[in-house]
Design a protein around this motif. Structure first.
Motif, PDB file in Angstrom:
ATOM      1  N   GLU A 177     -18.936   3.048  12.966  1.00 28.75           N
ATOM      2  CA  GLU A 177     -19.244   2.242  11.939  1.00 28.75           C
ATOM      3  C   GLU A 177     -19.157   2.723  10.452  1.00 28.75           C
ATOM      4  OE1 GLU A 177     -21.192   3.211  14.640  1.00 28.75           O
ATOM      5  OE2 GLU A 177     -21.389   1.558  15.692  1.00 28.75           O
ATOM      6  N   LEU A 178     -19.476   4.030  10.296  1.00 28.93           N
ATOM      7  CA  LEU A 178     -19.158   4.701   9.062  1.00 28.93           C
ATOM      8  C   LEU A 178     -17.767   4.572   8.724  1.00 28.93           C
ATOM      9  CD1 LEU A 178     -20.132   6.710   6.661  1.00 28.93           C
ATOM     10  CD2 LEU A 178     -19.375   8.727   8.184  1.00 28.93           C
ATOM     11  N   ILE A 179     -16.892   4.799   9.679  1.00 31.31           N
ATOM     12  CA  ILE A 179     -15.261   4.701   9.043  1.00 31.31           C
ATOM     13  C   ILE A 179     -15.116   3.276   8.794  1.00 31.31           C
ATOM     14  CG2 ILE A 179     -12.888   4.754  10.173  1.00 31.31           C
ATOM     15  CD1 ILE A 179     -14.210   7.479   9.720  1.00 31.31           C
ATOM     16  N   ALA A 180     -15.656   2.192   9.583  1.00 30.11           N
ATOM     17  CA  ALA A 180     -15.365   0.813   9.216  1.00 30.11           C
ATOM     18  C   ALA A 180     -15.924   0.444   7.868  1.00 30.11           C
ATOM     19  CB  ALA A 180     -15.845  -0.037  10.174  1.00 30.11           C
ATOM     20  N   LEU A 181     -17.103   0.866   7.437  1.00 30.63           N
ATOM     21  CA  LEU A 181     -17.917   0.635   6.232  1.00 30.63           C
ATOM     22  C   LEU A 181     -16.915   1.452   5.162  1.00 30.63           C
ATOM     23  CD1 LEU A 181     -19.926  -0.550   4.482  1.00 30.63           C
ATOM     24  CD2 LEU A 181     -21.432   1.312   5.008  1.00 30.63           C
ATOM     25  N   ALA A 182     -16.541   2.636   5.203  1.00 29.42           N
ATOM     26  CA  ALA A 182     -16.056   3.206   4.426  1.00 29.42           C
ATOM     27  C   ALA A 182     -14.645   2.648   3.974  1.00 29.42           C
ATOM     28  CB  ALA A 182     -15.857   4.809   4.836  1.00 29.42           C
ATOM     29  N   GLU A 183     -13.936   2.432   4.952  1.00 26.53           N
ATOM     30  CA  GLU A 183     -12.480   1.659   4.925  1.00 26.53           C
ATOM     31  C   GLU A 183     -12.707   0.262   4.048  1.00 26.53           C
ATOM     32  OE1 GLU A 183      -9.722   2.833   5.011  1.00 26.53           O
ATOM     33  OE2 GLU A 183     -10.574   4.866   5.856  1.00 26.53           O
ATOM     34  N   LEU A 184     -13.723  -0.453   4.328  1.00 28.67           N
ATOM     35  CA  LEU A 184     -13.822  -1.725   3.743  1.00 28.67           C
ATOM     36  C   LEU A 184     -14.110  -1.367   2.213  1.00 28.67           C
ATOM     37  CD1 LEU A 184     -14.611  -4.692   3.714  1.00 28.67           C
ATOM     38  CD2 LEU A 184     -16.639  -4.119   4.235  1.00 28.67           C
ATOM     39  N   LEU A 185     -15.178  -0.264   1.824  1.00 29.36           N
ATOM     40  CA  LEU A 185     -15.303   0.102   0.605  1.00 29.36           C
ATOM     41  C   LEU A 185     -14.098   0.650  -0.121  1.00 29.36           C
ATOM     42  CD1 LEU A 185     -18.952   1.641   0.966  1.00 29.36           C
ATOM     43  CD2 LEU A 185     -18.259  -0.449  -0.142  1.00 29.36           C
ATOM     44  N   CYS A 186     -13.382   1.417   0.803  1.00 29.42           N
ATOM     45  CA  CYS A 186     -11.998   1.663  -0.075  1.00 29.42           C
ATOM     46  C   CYS A 186     -11.448   0.693  -0.579  1.00 29.42           C
ATOM     47  CB  CYS A 186     -11.098   2.622   0.956  1.00 29.42           C
ATOM     48  SG  CYS A 186     -11.742   4.333   1.286  1.00 29.42           S
ATOM     49  N   PHE A 187     -11.122  -0.499   0.501  1.00 33.00           N
ATOM     50  CA  PHE A 187     -10.355  -1.815  -0.128  1.00 33.00           C
ATOM     51  C   PHE A 187     -10.943  -2.254  -1.084  1.00 33.00           C
ATOM     52  CE2 PHE A 187      -9.787  -6.287   0.404  1.00 33.00           C
ATOM     53  CZ  PHE A 187      -8.650  -6.396   0.174  1.00 33.00           C
ATOM     54  N   VAL A 188     -12.235  -2.302  -1.274  1.00 31.63           N
ATOM     55  CA  VAL A 188     -12.895  -3.084  -2.493  1.00 31.63           C
ATOM     56  C   VAL A 188     -12.842  -2.088  -3.864  1.00 31.63           C
ATOM     57  CG1 VAL A 188     -15.166  -3.789  -3.272  1.00 31.63           C
ATOM     58  CG2 VAL A 188     -14.311  -4.206  -0.940  1.00 31.63           C
ATOM     59  N   PHE A 189     -13.085  -0.976  -3.654  1.00 25.06           N
ATOM     60  CA  PHE A 189     -12.969   0.106  -4.637  1.00 25.06           C
ATOM     61  C   PHE A 189     -11.697   0.117  -5.082  1.00 25.06           C
ATOM     62  CE2 PHE A 189     -17.179   2.494  -3.582  1.00 25.06           C
ATOM     63  CZ  PHE A 189     -18.000   1.214  -3.681  1.00 25.06           C
ATOM     64  N   LEU A 190     -10.412   0.293  -4.227  1.00 20.35           N
ATOM     65  CA  LEU A 190      -9.143   0.385  -4.750  1.00 20.35           C
ATOM     66  C   LEU A 190      -8.662  -0.752  -5.591  1.00 20.35           C
ATOM     67  CD1 LEU A 190      -7.281   2.003  -1.651  1.00 20.35           C
ATOM     68  CD2 LEU A 190      -7.649   3.378  -3.913  1.00 20.35           C
ATOM     69  N   LEU A 191      -9.022  -1.861  -5.037  1.00 22.68           N
ATOM     70  CA  LEU A 191      -8.527  -3.204  -6.010  1.00 22.68           C
ATOM     71  C   LEU A 191      -9.463  -3.451  -7.149  1.00 22.68           C
ATOM     72  CD1 LEU A 191      -7.969  -5.793  -3.141  1.00 22.68           C
ATOM     73  CD2 LEU A 191      -6.388  -4.611  -4.565  1.00 22.68           C
ATOM     74  N   GLY A 192     -10.882  -2.881  -7.048  1.00 23.64           N
ATOM     75  CA  GLY A 192     -11.707  -3.376  -8.005  1.00 23.64           C
ATOM     76  C   GLY A 192     -11.259  -2.210  -9.235  1.00 23.64           C
ATOM     77  N   ALA A 193     -10.727  -0.974  -8.946  1.00 25.42           N
ATOM     78  CA  ALA A 193     -10.308  -0.150 -10.030  1.00 25.42           C
ATOM     79  C   ALA A 193      -9.263  -0.839 -10.795  1.00 25.42           C
ATOM     80  CB  ALA A 193      -9.882   1.300  -9.578  1.00 25.42           C
ATOM     81  N   ARG A 194      -8.262  -1.264  -9.869  1.00 29.92           N
ATOM     82  CA  ARG A 194      -6.980  -1.926 -10.640  1.00 29.92           C
ATOM     83  C   ARG A 194      -7.465  -3.414 -11.366  1.00 29.92           C
ATOM     84  NH1 ARG A 194      -5.539   1.218  -6.705  1.00 29.92           N
ATOM     85  NH2 ARG A 194      -3.413   1.931  -6.575  1.00 29.92           N
ATOM     86  N   MET A 195      -8.312  -3.995 -10.886  1.00 26.28           N
ATOM     87  CA  MET A 195      -8.699  -5.067 -11.507  1.00 26.28           C
ATOM     88  C   MET A 195      -9.483  -4.762 -12.933  1.00 26.28           C
ATOM     89  SD  MET A 195      -7.389  -7.546  -9.974  1.00 26.28           S
ATOM     90  CE  MET A 195      -8.276  -8.984 -10.838  1.00 26.28           C
ATOM     91  N   LEU A 196     -10.226  -3.900 -12.798  1.00 27.13           N
ATOM     92  CA  LEU A 196     -11.275  -3.557 -14.073  1.00 27.13           C
ATOM     93  C   LEU A 196     -10.232  -2.993 -15.036  1.00 27.13           C
ATOM     94  CD1 LEU A 196     -14.257  -1.693 -12.398  1.00 27.13           C
ATOM     95  CD2 LEU A 196     -14.292  -3.646 -13.813  1.00 27.13           C
TER      96      LEU A 196
END
Length: 614
Positions: free
Chosen positions: A113-132
């Motif tokens: 569960e931790l891995i799934a949540l962390a990778e989802l956040l990785c996806f969001v944060f990586l794209l978020g940094a680029r979009m910001l």
């Protein structure tokens, strides 16, 4: 910021820097995931960094470092983050999740569960940094956008242009919206509205204080394109037009350039039969007289595309000839021209009869294009003897040498001013036509003359003069409000001359279709508006009166009515006329005697005009 991007360190280590930033984002995402799963440590538990936890963290960060580089996320430009970057980031996170899940099952350090949540956040944060970053950069760039612009066409071209404007400070504009005939008013494209139809361009420009118009419409009829250009020009707002250039590698390149006056002439497209032109130029020795002039130099540029074995460039202007040869040598170095083409630059005046004969005997050209001539009407009115010596007797030397030395094809450049001429220049050109048609060649040489009107941008033509006058703040001078002229671009004229050369058989005169005559006053008006100025307010147009020998209207249309079409719809032909050679020779002898006896330009012109009466 731009200095940082251009620095050698950034250019060299950019990929590594982006990868390290991504790893930091991954670390942050895992911390956040852990906090979320543990209710942000509400229970007050203390996290102890054990050796196995440290190794686990190192493993997951190293894994993400390698996988992200495997998917080349560090190579993408954050300013242009789009669907491709989203897909690559998603699959890199998915791969990391699968690998981490495998080790979780083996080692049990983390839970699924931790891995799934962390990778989802990785996806969001990586794209978020680029979009910001993308939004922040666009915001900073938008602060410098103080000039409003308008895009004509809310289609693919308009969409591509708007993206280019907001990602490239070469276009420091703020797009206020689009005009389109097929999109409903209020429709949004990339956040910008359609403000109305193209016919409303003047009203929209005034309402929104538009400082630049971009035309991105390409798939319209030539008539509609002309209407759009005229509408945009009438606003006196600087206008750029999208052009699609096909490169040597068949790749298309889109660029935006200022509207040129040639865009407003509504010229028909030229249908060249490349195989026909190549049939008499490829692997042949070709000579061009007047090669340093506007038409002569463009003829040379067009001829080299057909791979002649040798190109002989003849002119009395050494500077122009030198620069032309240097241009071709550069083309050879860039492999834009066949390296096997031999180039010869010869400083020869067509008045030098012996030198012209030496040229023809030494080089034995297969094809001769004769473009050397004095062409300025007012100057030739002042010096008719100069026009006669150069245009008539100089051309006579070239024709005689071609006939006597076995040249197989001779093409002479003439002018619409040779039709019912009222000036010395036109009369000399008509006399050279008569001399050419009077020669008894017995079919051994293909001879022809090609008539066309004014050439846009040629040396001393009206366009460069108007540009200089506008640059100096005016006034723009026009000889008469109602005077009209035919116009053609230099490449068009050269291409049609090459095509007419194939049709040349026995002393024909070819007439090029110049389209509709253009009112010079309107031409001046449009050029002022193209410069972003208003005629009458910013720059005056002054009427100064007709010059000596100048006609109100050229008579090319009347000539075409007496001709018949060739296979090319833009080329008409006069069949050969039976002109007595003895009569023409006698007239030339009389001219020679006359020039030796008097310098009375009025009398010389009168005699010349009488000689060409048919």
């Amino acid at each position: 910021m731009n200095s940082l991007y251009k620095s050698n360190i950034y250019q060299k280590y950019r990929g590594l820097l982006i990868s390290l930033i991504d790893v930091c984002i991954v670390f942050f995402a895992y911390i956040v995931a852990f906090l979320i799963q543990n209710n942000f440590l509400i229970s007050g538990r203390v996290i102890t960094l054990t050796k196995i936890l440290g190794l686990g963290l190192f493993f997951l960060l190293a894994l993400h470092f390698m996988v992200l580089r495997l998917f080349k996320t560090q190579m993408s430009l954050w300013t242009y983050t789009g669907p491709n970057e989203i897909i690559r980031t998603f699959f890199s996170c998915l791969v990391c999740f699968l690998i981490m899940s495998y080790f979780v099952l083996k080692v049990g350090l983390f839970n699924i569960e931790l891995i799934a949540l962390a990778e989802l956040l990785c996806f969001v944060f990586l794209l978020g940094a680029r979009m910001l970053y993308r939004l922040a950069r666009r915001y900073i760039m938008d602060l410098e956008r103080v000039e409003n612009c308008l895009i004509i066409g809310a289609g693919n071209g308009g969409y591509l242009l708007m993206n280019e404007i907001y990602h490239n400070m070469a276009y420091p504009y703020n797009v206020v919206g689009f005009l389109d005939d097929f999109k409903k008013k209020g429709t949004m494209l990339s956040g910008k509205p359609v403000l109305g139809t193209i016919s409303e361009v003047k009203k929209v420009c005034e309402e929104y204080n538009i400082r630049c118009i971009f035309i991105t419409i390409s798939s319209v009829s030539s008539e509609r394109k002309q209407e759009i250009l005229d509408l945009c020009t009438s606003t006196s707002v600087p206008t750029k037009i999208m052009r699609i250039l096909v490169g040597n590698d068949a790749s298309n390149h889109i660029s935006f350039e200022d509207i040129d006056i040639k865009d407003l002439l509504n010229r028909p497209s030229i249908d060249l039969k490349i195989d026909e032109i190549g049939s008499y130029l490829t692997n042949k020795v070709v000579c061009v007289t007047g090669a340093g002039g506007s038409i002569g130099s463009e003829l040379c540029r067009q001829i080299v595309h057909f791979n002649p074995s040798k190109l002989i460039m003849v002119d009395i202007n050494e500077n122009a000839l030198y620069m032309l040869k240097q241009e071709f040598l550069v083309m050879k170095r860039k492999h834009q021209m066949n390296d096997s083409i031999q180039l010869e630059s010869l400083i020869i005046s067509i008045r030098e009869r012996e030198e012209i004969y030496k040229l023809m005997k030494s080089y034995k050209p297969d094809v001769v294009y004769h473009a050397a001539a004095h062409k300025h009407v007012p100057l030739m009115e002042d010096r008719p003897t100069e026009a006669i010596r150069n245009n008539i007797f100089g051309t006579k030397n070239v024709i005689d040498a071609c006939c006597d030395c076995g040249i197989s094809r001779f093409i002479m450049i003439s002018t619409d001013k040779a039709v019912n001429p009222t000036n010395v220049m036109g009369a000399t050109k008509r006399m050279t036509e008569m001399y050419m048609q009077s020669r008894n060649t017995n079919g051994k040489i293909h001879m022809a003359a090609v008539r066309f009107g004014n050439v846009l941008g040629s040396n001393g033509s009206v366009i460069p003069i108007f540009k200089e006058q506008i640059k100096n703040g005016g006034p723009v001078t026009v000889t008469h409000r109602d005077i009209k002229r035919y116009f053609m671009t230099i490449p068009e004229a050269a291409q049609l001359v090459l095509q007419a050369g194939f049709y040349a058989n026995e002393r024909e005169i070819f007439v090029l279709d110049m389209g509709k005559p253009v009112k010079i006053w309107n031409l001046a008006d449009k050029m002022i508006r193209l410069a972003g100025l208003v005629p009458g307010r910013d720059i005056e147009i002054q009427e100064i009166g007709l010059r000596p020998g100048e006609k109100m209207f050229e008579e090319l249309t009347l000539e075409m009515e007496k001709c018949h079409k060739t296979d090319n719809n833009l080329i008409f032909v006069h069949e050969k006329m039976n002109i007595d050679s003895n009569e023409v020779d006698a007239k030339l002898d009389e001219l020679k005697r006359l020039m030796a006896q008097t310098d009375d330009k009025t009398y010389i012109k009168e005699v010349l005009m009488n000689m060409i009466q048919e």
